[in-house]
Design a protein around this motif. Structure first.
Motif, PDB file in Angstrom:
ATOM      1  N   TYR A 173      -7.297   8.562  -3.440  1.00 41.42           N
ATOM      2  CA  TYR A 173      -6.754   8.532  -2.071  1.00 41.42           C
ATOM      3  C   TYR A 173      -6.690   7.093  -1.547  1.00 41.42           C
ATOM      4  O   TYR A 173      -5.646   6.642  -1.049  1.00 41.42           O
ATOM      5  N   ASP A 174      -7.785   6.355  -1.704  1.00 39.56           N
ATOM      6  CA  ASP A 174      -7.834   4.970  -1.202  1.00 39.56           C
ATOM      7  C   ASP A 174      -6.814   4.083  -1.919  1.00 39.56           C
ATOM      8  O   ASP A 174      -6.159   3.237  -1.297  1.00 39.56           O
ATOM      9  N   ALA A 175      -6.681   4.255  -3.236  1.00 39.32           N
ATOM     10  CA  ALA A 175      -5.748   3.425  -4.008  1.00 39.32           C
ATOM     11  C   ALA A 175      -4.309   3.678  -3.591  1.00 39.32           C
ATOM     12  O   ALA A 175      -3.499   2.744  -3.518  1.00 39.32           O
ATOM     13  N   ASN A 176      -3.973   4.918  -3.288  1.00 42.63           N
ATOM     14  CA  ASN A 176      -2.618   5.238  -2.853  1.00 42.63           C
ATOM     15  C   ASN A 176      -2.320   4.647  -1.479  1.00 42.63           C
ATOM     16  O   ASN A 176      -1.292   3.994  -1.286  1.00 42.63           O
ATOM     17  N   LEU A 177      -3.230   4.843  -0.529  1.00 47.75           N
ATOM     18  CA  LEU A 177      -2.966   4.353   0.832  1.00 47.75           C
ATOM     19  C   LEU A 177      -3.045   2.833   0.910  1.00 47.75           C
ATOM     20  O   LEU A 177      -2.412   2.226   1.781  1.00 47.75           O
ATOM     21  N   ALA A 178      -3.783   2.213  -0.008  1.00 49.25           N
ATOM     22  CA  ALA A 178      -3.843   0.747  -0.032  1.00 49.25           C
ATOM     23  C   ALA A 178      -2.477   0.137  -0.337  1.00 49.25           C
ATOM     24  O   ALA A 178      -2.213  -1.019   0.014  1.00 49.25           O
ATOM     25  N   LEU A 179      -1.589   0.908  -0.956  1.00 50.43           N
ATOM     26  CA  LEU A 179      -0.247   0.410  -1.282  1.00 50.43           C
ATOM     27  C   LEU A 179       0.585   0.129  -0.034  1.00 50.43           C
ATOM     28  O   LEU A 179       1.586  -0.586  -0.090  1.00 50.43           O
ATOM     29  N   THR A 180       0.169   0.673   1.108  1.00 52.66           N
ATOM     30  CA  THR A 180       0.927   0.493   2.349  1.00 52.66           C
ATOM     31  C   THR A 180       0.464  -0.733   3.137  1.00 52.66           C
ATOM     32  O   THR A 180       1.037  -1.037   4.179  1.00 52.66           O
ATOM     33  N   GLN A 181      -0.579  -1.418   2.669  1.00 53.49           N
ATOM     34  CA  GLN A 181      -1.145  -2.543   3.429  1.00 53.49           C
ATOM     35  C   GLN A 181      -0.129  -3.663   3.608  1.00 53.49           C
ATOM     36  O   GLN A 181       0.696  -3.914   2.741  1.00 53.49           O
ATOM     37  N   GLN A 182      -0.243  -4.330   4.744  1.00 50.11           N
ATOM     38  CA  GLN A 182       0.592  -5.492   5.031  1.00 50.11           C
ATOM     39  C   GLN A 182      -0.313  -6.692   5.305  1.00 50.11           C
ATOM     40  O   GLN A 182      -1.424  -6.524   5.813  1.00 50.11           O
ATOM     41  N   PRO A 183       0.140  -7.918   5.029  1.00 52.21           N
ATOM     42  CA  PRO A 183       1.471  -8.233   4.483  1.00 52.21           C
ATOM     43  C   PRO A 183       1.591  -8.035   2.988  1.00 52.21           C
ATOM     44  O   PRO A 183       2.675  -7.976   2.445  1.00 52.21           O
ATOM     45  N   ARG A 184       0.435  -7.931   2.291  1.00 55.90           N
ATOM     46  CA  ARG A 184       0.514  -7.808   0.849  1.00 55.90           C
ATOM     47  C   ARG A 184      -0.542  -6.809   0.363  1.00 55.90           C
ATOM     48  O   ARG A 184      -1.733  -7.020   0.551  1.00 55.90           O
ATOM     49  N   PRO A 185      -0.127  -5.719  -0.303  1.00 51.73           N
ATOM     50  CA  PRO A 185      -1.097  -4.754  -0.825  1.00 51.73           C
ATOM     51  C   PRO A 185      -1.830  -5.326  -2.038  1.00 51.73           C
ATOM     52  O   PRO A 185      -1.346  -6.266  -2.675  1.00 51.73           O
ATOM     53  N   PRO A 186      -2.998  -4.760  -2.390  1.00 51.51           N
ATOM     54  CA  PRO A 186      -3.740  -5.276  -3.548  1.00 51.51           C
ATOM     55  C   PRO A 186      -3.007  -5.081  -4.865  1.00 51.51           C
ATOM     56  O   PRO A 186      -3.193  -5.841  -5.806  1.00 51.51           O
ATOM     57  N   PHE A 187      -2.177  -4.042  -4.932  1.00 44.91           N
ATOM     58  CA  PHE A 187      -1.349  -3.813  -6.116  1.00 44.91           C
ATOM     59  C   PHE A 187       0.075  -3.573  -5.644  1.00 44.91           C
ATOM     60  O   PHE A 187       0.306  -2.854  -4.680  1.00 44.91           O
ATOM     61  N   SER A 188       1.045  -4.183  -6.345  1.00 41.96           N
ATOM     62  CA  SER A 188       2.439  -4.057  -5.930  1.00 41.96           C
ATOM     63  C   SER A 188       3.285  -3.467  -7.060  1.00 41.96           C
ATOM     64  O   SER A 188       3.150  -3.865  -8.220  1.00 41.96           O
ATOM     65  N   PHE A 189       4.138  -2.532  -6.701  1.00 39.70           N
ATOM     66  CA  PHE A 189       5.107  -1.995  -7.656  1.00 39.70           C
ATOM     67  C   PHE A 189       6.396  -2.823  -7.653  1.00 39.70           C
ATOM     68  O   PHE A 189       7.305  -2.545  -8.414  1.00 39.70           O
ATOM     69  N   TYR A 190       6.451  -3.843  -6.795  1.00 44.26           N
ATOM     70  CA  TYR A 190       7.654  -4.666  -6.662  1.00 44.26           C
ATOM     71  C   TYR A 190       7.541  -5.922  -7.520  1.00 44.26           C
ATOM     72  O   TYR A 190       7.449  -7.032  -7.016  1.00 44.26           O
ATOM     73  N   ASP A 191       7.522  -5.740  -8.821  1.00 44.35           N
ATOM     74  CA  ASP A 191       7.411  -6.865  -9.748  1.00 44.35           C
ATOM     75  C   ASP A 191       8.499  -6.717 -10.803  1.00 44.35           C
ATOM     76  O   ASP A 191       8.398  -5.894 -11.710  1.00 44.35           O
ATOM     77  N   GLU A 192       9.549  -7.530 -10.681  1.00 46.07           N
ATOM     78  CA  GLU A 192      10.676  -7.398 -11.599  1.00 46.07           C
ATOM     79  C   GLU A 192      10.333  -7.843 -13.016  1.00 46.07           C
ATOM     80  O   GLU A 192      10.944  -7.382 -13.983  1.00 46.07           O
ATOM     81  N   ASP A 193       9.343  -8.729 -13.157  1.00 44.15           N
ATOM     82  CA  ASP A 193       8.973  -9.218 -14.483  1.00 44.15           C
ATOM     83  C   ASP A 193       8.138  -8.215 -15.259  1.00 44.15           C
ATOM     84  O   ASP A 193       8.145  -8.220 -16.494  1.00 44.15           O
ATOM     85  N   ALA A 194       7.395  -7.366 -14.556  1.00 46.32           N
ATOM     86  CA  ALA A 194       6.551  -6.367 -15.219  1.00 46.32           C
ATOM     87  C   ALA A 194       6.617  -5.066 -14.427  1.00 46.32           C
ATOM     88  O   ALA A 194       5.656  -4.670 -13.763  1.00 46.32           O
ATOM     89  N   PRO A 195       7.767  -4.385 -14.465  1.00 41.68           N
ATOM     90  CA  PRO A 195       7.932  -3.163 -13.662  1.00 41.68           C
ATOM     91  C   PRO A 195       7.093  -2.007 -14.191  1.00 41.68           C
ATOM     92  O   PRO A 195       6.700  -1.995 -15.361  1.00 41.68           O
ATOM     93  N   ILE A 196       6.820  -1.059 -13.317  1.00 36.22           N
ATOM     94  CA  ILE A 196       6.194   0.198 -13.727  1.00 36.22           C
ATOM     95  C   ILE A 196       7.314   1.217 -13.885  1.00 36.22           C
ATOM     96  O   ILE A 196       8.077   1.474 -12.951  1.00 36.22           O
ATOM     97  N   TYR A 197       7.422   1.776 -15.071  1.00 41.47           N
ATOM     98  CA  TYR A 197       8.508   2.709 -15.382  1.00 41.47           C
ATOM     99  C   TYR A 197       8.081   4.148 -15.101  1.00 41.47           C
ATOM    100  O   TYR A 197       6.896   4.470 -15.074  1.00 41.47           O
TER     101      TYR A 197
END
Length: 432
Positions: free
Chosen positions: A267-291
């Motif tokens: 639960y915490d890991a999912n909601l942490a993705l909404t943090q601003q300005p920068r979450p601890p983990f980002s899915f917005y990485d073009e060099d190493a995307p998550i498929y």
């Protein structure tokens, strides 16, 4: 990396993530609105040019099989790549299910040996991180190690929650301690500058904890599994017993890593993705995307909504509602007057036809439509897929219960978080 074979350990029954694992294997649990847990290690492998990937599991593997077959299909003809699920099976030599992580690998060792691989990369299926395994394998080769263990630096406050290791001046692992406390904890402190930290970072993080990720030299893994047939677990048995006669090296991973094996951590890991300005983990990485699997869904439709610090996946329909600090999965549907706060909604596997929704919405409660009904309030909850939540419902844990099992009513409470089951029906006016 052509000589590396990846083996992802899917885990057992996933009791710590229950009820999310009631109808699915742990690696198939949805995360971040549109992904599955298995997408993390598989994507890390692909981004590291490792294309031969096995996933070991033994519980509820149907949805995992379906997801992997649709998401990862290397059919270009230029690669031997594959992602394949291996479920526990009975054989004349071994009539038992997997007894642990090492036993799972041992039972399929005959298959792994058919590949011309120099190293076996052993991964876990329930961690959230982004890692280049190429650097990991290169460190393994440069040190001539039999086994290399990926470790994360730890401060004094969190160290006692993990299995810790001690290293010598060359980075070789010489001692282990499982969740030490007091003097035993102090004795496990190491000079982490040996692994690449600055003196300032080393002072703040004087411990190293295992990530449960290993690179084995082919010959070392085969010999260890055969010489110690009674040892069934890598972290607790195989790795410690091998430290005397084998060269065990540590590889430092100094970046975001989260073990999401419990409901609260998930639960915490999912909601942490909404943090601003920068979450601890980002899915917005073009060099190493998550498929993940392509679903070809339409864009989300938001009709007069108030959205703050939230992630809205594709294919959602939201009407005149308020969503705060929440993650909404694919095909989520919220009706007018909904208030969603601090909540993970996993969405749905399908759409209901418009006519069907209209007839159900007017059937006076005989059948609740898919999604969340009008004027419903949901706070600090996980709503699993295909849930049907009626109108004027309150899912707020009003009695501040920490743990509860109400499977016949369609929900559990874990660490104060209400978890609505997959396919559950919550009638109009219900208060949880």
């Amino acid at each position: 990396m052509k000589k590396v074979l990846a083996i992802i350990l899917g885990g057992g029954a996933g009791t710590r993530l229950y009820p999310l694992t009631k109808l699915r294997a742990k690696p198939a649990v949805p995360i971040a609105g549109k992904y599955r847990l298995i997408d993390i290690p598989v994507s890390n492998c692909i981004n590291s040019d490792i294309f031969k990937i096995y996933v070991l599991t033994q519980f509820n593997s149907a949805s995992l099989n379906r997801h992997i077959s649709r998401a990862y299909n290397f059919t270009t003809g230029f690669t031997e790549g594959f992602v394949e699920v291996l479920a526990a099976q009975q054989t004349p030599e071994n009539p038992n299910w997997f007894q642990g992580t090492a036993d799972a690998v041992r039972q399929y060792l005959w298959l792994f040996q058919e590949w011309n691989a120099d190293e076996y990369l052993i991964l876990s299926g329930d961690h959230l991180y982004r890692m280049d395994y190429g650097d990991f394998v290169r460190r393994h080769r440069e040190t001539g190690a039999d086994v290399t263990i990926s470790v994360v630096p730890m401060d004094h406050r969190r160290a006692s929650d993990f299995g810790l290791m001690k290293i010598d001046g060359s980075g070789r692992i010489v001692d282990f301690s499982e969740k030490p406390k007091g003097d035993a904890l102090t004795a496990m402190s190491v000079d982490t500058t040996v692994l690449g930290l600055t003196p300032e970072e080393a002072k703040q993080n004087p411990y190293i904890a295992s990530m449960g990720i290993y690179v084995f030299k082919r010959e070392a893994l085969v010999k260890l599994l055969r010489d110690f047939p009674e040892q069934t677990d890598f972290g607790k048995e195989i790795i410690p017993v091998s430290s005397k006669d084998y060269n065990l090296q540590a590889y430092l991973f100094n970046d975001y890593w989260e073990d999401i094996g419990t409901i609260e951590a998930f639960y915490d890991a999912n909601l942490a993705l909404t943090q601003q300005p920068r979450p601890p983990f980002s899915f917005y990485d073009e060099d190493a995307p998550i498929y993940t699997r392509q679903r070809y869904l339409p864009p989300s439709k938001l009709l007069d909504c108030h959205i703050r610090e939230s992630i809205i996946s594709e294919g959602c329909i939201l009407k005149n509602c308020s969503v705060t600090h929440s993650v909404l999965g694919v095909r989520s549907r919220l009706e007018s007057g909904c208030t969603i706060e601090d909540t993970l909604i996993m969405g749905a596997d399908y759409y209901q036809p418009f006519a069907e929704r209209q007839s159900e919405a007017s059937s006076q409660g005989d059948q609740i439509p898919l999604g969340i009904g009008s004027d419903t309030i949901v706070r600090r909850a996980i709503i699993d897929k295909n849930a049907r939540i009626g109108s004027n419902v309150q899912i707020v844990n009003k009695d501040r219960v920490e743990e509860a099992e109400r499977e016949n009513q369609g929900f559990y409470i874990r660490s104060g978080i209400v978890v609505v089951l997959k396919n559950a029906v919550i009638p109009d006016g219900t208060v949880i």
